[in-house]
Structure formats: C-alpha cells, structure tokens
Scaffold this active site. Structure first.
Site, PDB file in Angstrom:
ATOM      1  N   ASP A 135      -9.337  20.174 -65.913  1.00  0.00           N
ATOM      2  CA  ASP A 135      -8.352  19.235 -66.419  1.00  0.00           C
ATOM      3  C   ASP A 135      -8.529  19.023 -67.924  1.00  0.00           C
ATOM      4  O   ASP A 135      -8.314  17.941 -68.433  1.00  0.00           O
ATOM      5  CB  ASP A 135      -8.513  17.904 -65.643  1.00  0.00           C
ATOM      6  CG  ASP A 135      -7.426  16.906 -65.976  1.00  0.00           C
ATOM      7  OD1 ASP A 135      -6.333  17.343 -66.349  1.00  0.00           O
ATOM      8  OD2 ASP A 135      -7.680  15.697 -65.871  1.00  0.00           O
ATOM      9  N   CYS A 190       3.470  20.359 -45.132  1.00  0.00           N
ATOM     10  CA  CYS A 190       4.063  19.016 -45.147  1.00  0.00           C
ATOM     11  C   CYS A 190       5.093  18.891 -44.018  1.00  0.00           C
ATOM     12  O   CYS A 190       5.266  17.816 -43.449  1.00  0.00           O
ATOM     13  CB  CYS A 190       4.741  18.732 -46.481  1.00  0.00           C
ATOM     14  SG  CYS A 190       3.604  18.304 -47.802  1.00  0.00           S
ATOM     15  N   CYS A 193       7.240  15.713 -42.615  1.00  0.00           N
ATOM     16  CA  CYS A 193       6.595  14.445 -42.992  1.00  0.00           C
ATOM     17  C   CYS A 193       7.168  13.914 -44.318  1.00  0.00           C
ATOM     18  O   CYS A 193       7.447  14.689 -45.239  1.00  0.00           O
ATOM     19  CB  CYS A 193       5.097  14.678 -43.131  1.00  0.00           C
ATOM     20  SG  CYS A 193       4.195  13.251 -43.737  1.00  0.00           S
ATOM     21  N   CYS A 196       4.445   9.999 -47.751  1.00  0.00           N
ATOM     22  CA  CYS A 196       4.143   9.653 -49.148  1.00  0.00           C
ATOM     23  C   CYS A 196       5.403   9.149 -49.856  1.00  0.00           C
ATOM     24  O   CYS A 196       5.353   8.162 -50.599  1.00  0.00           O
ATOM     25  CB  CYS A 196       3.527  10.844 -49.873  1.00  0.00           C
ATOM     26  SG  CYS A 196       4.496  12.348 -49.788  1.00  0.00           S
ATOM     27  N   CYS A 200       5.581   5.285 -51.467  1.00  0.00           N
ATOM     28  CA  CYS A 200       5.384   5.129 -52.913  1.00  0.00           C
ATOM     29  C   CYS A 200       6.070   3.854 -53.413  1.00  0.00           C
ATOM     30  O   CYS A 200       7.289   3.711 -53.278  1.00  0.00           O
ATOM     31  CB  CYS A 200       5.945   6.349 -53.648  1.00  0.00           C
ATOM     32  SG  CYS A 200       5.902   6.127 -55.428  1.00  0.00           S
ATOM     33  N   CYS A 216       5.363   6.524 -62.172  1.00  0.00           N
ATOM     34  CA  CYS A 216       4.186   6.574 -61.301  1.00  0.00           C
ATOM     35  C   CYS A 216       3.107   5.614 -61.824  1.00  0.00           C
ATOM     36  O   CYS A 216       2.806   5.586 -63.013  1.00  0.00           O
ATOM     37  CB  CYS A 216       3.659   8.006 -61.261  1.00  0.00           C
ATOM     38  SG  CYS A 216       2.080   8.169 -60.441  1.00  0.00           S
ATOM     39  N   CYS A 243      -3.656   5.055 -58.822  1.00  0.00           N
ATOM     40  CA  CYS A 243      -3.071   4.620 -57.551  1.00  0.00           C
ATOM     41  C   CYS A 243      -3.359   5.725 -56.532  1.00  0.00           C
ATOM     42  O   CYS A 243      -3.237   6.906 -56.854  1.00  0.00           O
ATOM     43  CB  CYS A 243      -1.556   4.430 -57.733  1.00  0.00           C
ATOM     44  SG  CYS A 243      -0.599   4.350 -56.206  1.00  0.00           S
ATOM     45  N   CYS A 246      -0.161   7.409 -52.186  1.00  0.00           N
ATOM     46  CA  CYS A 246       0.470   8.597 -51.581  1.00  0.00           C
ATOM     47  C   CYS A 246      -0.565   9.549 -50.994  1.00  0.00           C
ATOM     48  O   CYS A 246      -0.229  10.421 -50.194  1.00  0.00           O
ATOM     49  CB  CYS A 246       1.367   9.312 -52.585  1.00  0.00           C
ATOM     50  SG  CYS A 246       0.554   9.782 -54.096  1.00  0.00           S
ATOM     51  N   CYS A 250      -1.377  10.118 -46.417  1.00  0.00           N
ATOM     52  CA  CYS A 250      -1.185  11.521 -46.030  1.00  0.00           C
ATOM     53  C   CYS A 250      -2.010  11.858 -44.787  1.00  0.00           C
ATOM     54  O   CYS A 250      -3.234  11.662 -44.770  1.00  0.00           O
ATOM     55  CB  CYS A 250      -1.580  12.430 -47.196  1.00  0.00           C
ATOM     56  SG  CYS A 250      -1.363  14.176 -46.792  1.00  0.00           S
TER      57      CYS A 250
HETATM   58  S1  SF4 Z   1       2.165  12.491 -46.750  1.00  0.00           S
HETATM   59 FE1  SF4 Z   1       1.060  14.418 -47.085  1.00  0.00          FE
HETATM   60  S2  SF4 Z   1       1.822  15.798 -45.479  1.00  0.00           S
HETATM   61 FE2  SF4 Z   1       3.232  14.081 -45.607  1.00  0.00          FE
HETATM   62  S3  SF4 Z   1       4.830  14.816 -46.996  1.00  0.00           S
HETATM   63 FE3  SF4 Z   1       3.372  13.685 -48.222  1.00  0.00          FE
HETATM   64  S4  SF4 Z   1       1.956  15.211 -48.978  1.00  0.00           S
HETATM   65 FE4  SF4 Z   1       3.064  16.150 -47.299  1.00  0.00          FE
HETATM   66  S1  SF4 Z   2       0.191   7.639 -57.294  1.00  0.00           S
HETATM   67 FE1  SF4 Z   2       1.214   5.800 -56.449  1.00  0.00          FE
HETATM   68  S2  SF4 Z   2       2.988   5.468 -57.757  1.00  0.00           S
HETATM   69 FE2  SF4 Z   2       2.277   7.591 -58.137  1.00  0.00          FE
HETATM   70  S3  SF4 Z   2       3.422   8.872 -56.752  1.00  0.00           S
HETATM   71 FE3  SF4 Z   2       1.594   8.298 -55.650  1.00  0.00          FE
HETATM   72  S4  SF4 Z   2       2.127   6.428 -54.511  1.00  0.00           S
HETATM   73 FE4  SF4 Z   2       3.688   6.758 -56.068  1.00  0.00          FE
END
Ligand code: SF4
Ligand code: SF4
Length: 364
Positions: A135, A190, A193, A196, A200, A216, A243, A246, A250
């Site tokens: 990174d 995914c 699903c 996330c 969010c 975000c 954060c 998400c 998962c």
């Molecule tokens: S929660 Fe995980 S598995 Fe479900 S859509 Fe989001 S990234 Fe994909």
């Molecule tokens: S880090 Fe938090 S605000 Fe950013 S995309 Fe994931 S759930 Fe949303």
C-alpha cells in the site's frame, strides 16, 4: 519441495497467511479503475488522477523494468467478529480493526518483505533486482492478488479469500526472476448476496464492485482533510478512524472467523476502545506521543479530533456538554472547532422527547 513451496514456507514462517505468484501483465480491472476515477468517486484523492499514477498502475514494469514475477502476499489482521463488542454508550469511539495493534503495518510489513526477498535470492541461488510494496505506491494490489489466486474482489471492494476472509493486508514483491504464475481466482463468490450494500450507513457501495469513496466513512475519517459533509455526519455514528461494517456483515468473514491465522504483530490483539471524552482534550504533544507509531497518526490530530467531535455529537448525550465546551475554549484548530460547535448544536437540538427522558431520569 519445489522452489515455490520453499518460498511459501518462508513467507508463512514470517507471518504471512498467503504467498502467490503472478506476472506483471496489464491489470484486468484497469478499465474499471479508470471509469471510477472519471466518475469522480475518488473523493479528494487527487494524486490518483495524475498521469504518472495512472501509467504506473497500468504497467508494473514501470516500477521495476526487469520485473518478471510479482510475489503477492497477504497477512490477516484481527477479525472483529472474534471479539465481543463492549456495551456501546455512544461515548466510546470505534476504530477499524487494522489499527487495533497500535503499530502501523507500514512499519511492520516492509522489513518482512525485505527478509523474504533475500531468502528468495538464497532459495533461487541468484541475486536479482526487486521492489517491495505494501500500500505504498501506485499498484492495483487487489487485481494482482486475484490473479495470484488469493480470492475475488467483493461487492464491498475488499479482496475476499474463501479461506482467510477479507481482514487482510496485501503486499507485493516485484522480482527480476521468472517463476511459474499461480492459477488466477476467477469465481465471484458474492453471488446474490447484498449484505454489505444493505448495511453500508452512507450507501456508498455501487453496483459494479466499486465504492463512492467521497461518501465512505473510511475515506471521510482518514484521507479526507477537510470538514465532514454535514449530511453524512449522523451516519458516522461513533466510528472515529475507518469503518468495518461492510466486512463485518460479510458471510465470508463469519465463515473464517474462528480459523487460526498467523499473527504478524506477534502480540496479543484486542479491540482498541477509545474514550472520546478524554480523546477530544488531547493536545498536539499528547496526540503525537500517543499515536506516534499508530496508523491513527495518518488522520493527523486535526482530522482525528474532528472525527471524535462528530462521534460525541452523535451521542446526543447532554452530560458531555461541559466537556465539549471546555475543549472548544482551548482548541485553536478551526477544523476541530467547527465540528465541536456542530456537536454542541447537535446535542442542544436533539428531539424533545429524548431531552425529556433524560431530565426525568436526572430528577428521579
Ligand atoms: S457481504 Fe460479502 S459476499 Fe455479500 S455481497 Fe458483500 S462482499 Fe459479497
Ligand atoms: S467502510 Fe463503511 S462506509 Fe465504507 S463502504 Fe464499507 S460500510 Fe460503507
């Protein structure tokens, strides 16, 4: 044992959960990356738009012209699902799990990459040019990780490994040595699903496996150097650095939560809980001393205290008003002052019923 097995064993001994191999060819997701930039979803991260930055991401050989193989590494950081969340009172700040160890991974991972590069030279019996990344430069890390077989890029934009989950640091070593590449991970697990996307708080996850970074919470609390847009402040709740929502929802992180992964930090890990009322009083010297080695330093004091002020305002706890006023009296940084004023205003204007409830409690 093959050469690749020996390198993988060496990486594992250093604390990496995954070691894979790929080529320096053009990243598959480059077009998506360009469209994301063109749509302006990179927020204020203008350095991403420079021609130099875009060219480097397209061609890893601009980083190391002799590059023949990219060794991709992943290391797990704490999965918050393995810890019981302390009772939330709104006055405790939440920190993204990658910052819990208190030591910035930018200090921990590079020396390990150097060690692995030197070990590879011994294993391969040749001195060769190499370049290490974690990174730290313009390279599409998740694309490389997918190509090296680690996992897929989820709808939440994280690289998800079916075995390791997504609470992962990624790193790469570009080397001037040809090693047979691993099989890319081609499935998108995914499926249907949308957990996330549904969870969010700022609705910034877009349908094409990208996010609008300008909304975000991770961007707003870390990379954003200016004010937090007032329309998004309530959504931040008590997140003060990053954060994890998400990732926490998962299912792949639920599946892998109890698996034992190498601990790169070689120390017991536990949630970093932040007492917001004392944090908002931190002087520049205290902040620098406390977070000297932590990733939190990236937000700088002004960004971090801005976040803490928003979280305190979101608590709507009338009992903290005096503490906020005291912080405001001694604060000279305009960014922090404006968010402290917002916090006081947010508490003052909380719904009438809430105020009555507290007042009733106070007199009983
Ligand atoms: S929660 Fe995980 S598995 Fe479900 S859509 Fe989001 S990234 Fe994909
Ligand atoms: S880090 Fe938090 S605000 Fe950013 S995309 Fe994931 S759930 Fe949303």
């Amino acid at each position: 044992m093959t050469v690749k097995d020996s390198i993988k064993a060496e990486g594992s001994a250093l604390g990496f959960s995954f070691v894979g191999f790929t080529t320096p060819s053009q990243p598959e997701h480059y077009a998506t990356y360009l469209s994301w930039l063109e749509a302006g979803h990179h927020g204020t991260m203008e350095y991403l738009v420079t021609e130099h930055n875009r060219k480097m991401r397209l061609d890893p050989q601009l980083i190391l012209p002799e590059c023949k193989t990219i060794v991709v590494l992943a290391a797990n950081y704490p999965n918050p699902l393995n810890f019981t969340e302390p009772a939330a009172d709104g006055l405790t700040g939440k920190i993204a799990a990658y910052a819990w160890p208190g030591v910035d991974y930018h200090f921990v991972i590079p020396p390990l990459l150097e060690k692995l590069a030197r070990s590879m030279q011994i294993i391969l019996g040749k001195k060769f040019a190499y370049k290490c990344y974690t990174d730290t430069g313009p390279i599409l890390e998740r694309d490389l990780a997918q190509r090296a077989g680690l996992g897929w890029i989820g709808k939440n934009t994280c690289l998800i490994s079916p075995k390791l989950g997504s609470f992962l640091f990624l790193a790469e070593i570009l080397i001037d040595y040809s090693i047979e590449p691993d099989t890319p991970f081609t499935a998108d697990r995914c499926g249907n699903c949308t957990r996330c996307i549904d969870s969010c708080p700022t609705h910034c996850i877009l349908p094409d496996h990208t996010i609008d970074a300008s909304r975000c919470i991770s961007f707003l609390t870390i990379e954003n150097k200016g004010p937090i847009p007032s329309t998004l402040r309530h959504s931040m709740e008590n997140w003060v650095f990053g954060c994890d929502i998400c990732q926490m929802v998962c299912p792949w992180n639920h599946k892998t939560k109890n698996d034992l992964h190498a601990n790169l930090f070689k120390q017991p890990l536990s949630p970093l809980m932040i007492d917001l009322q004392s944090e908002i009083q931190l002087s520049p010297t205290e902040f620098n001393r406390k977070y000297r080695k932590s990733p939190i330093k990236r937000a700088k004091r002004r960004g971090y205290l801005r976040n803490a002020a928003v979280a305190l305002g979101n608590s709507r706890d009338i009992k903290i008003t005096d503490g906020l006023k005291q912080a405001l009296r001694k604060e000279t940084e305009p960014l922090v002052r404006s968010h402290l004023i917002w916090a006081l205003e947010n508490i003052r204007t909380r719904p009438v019923q809430e105020t009555l409830n507290v007042e009733r409690k106070d007199v009983s």
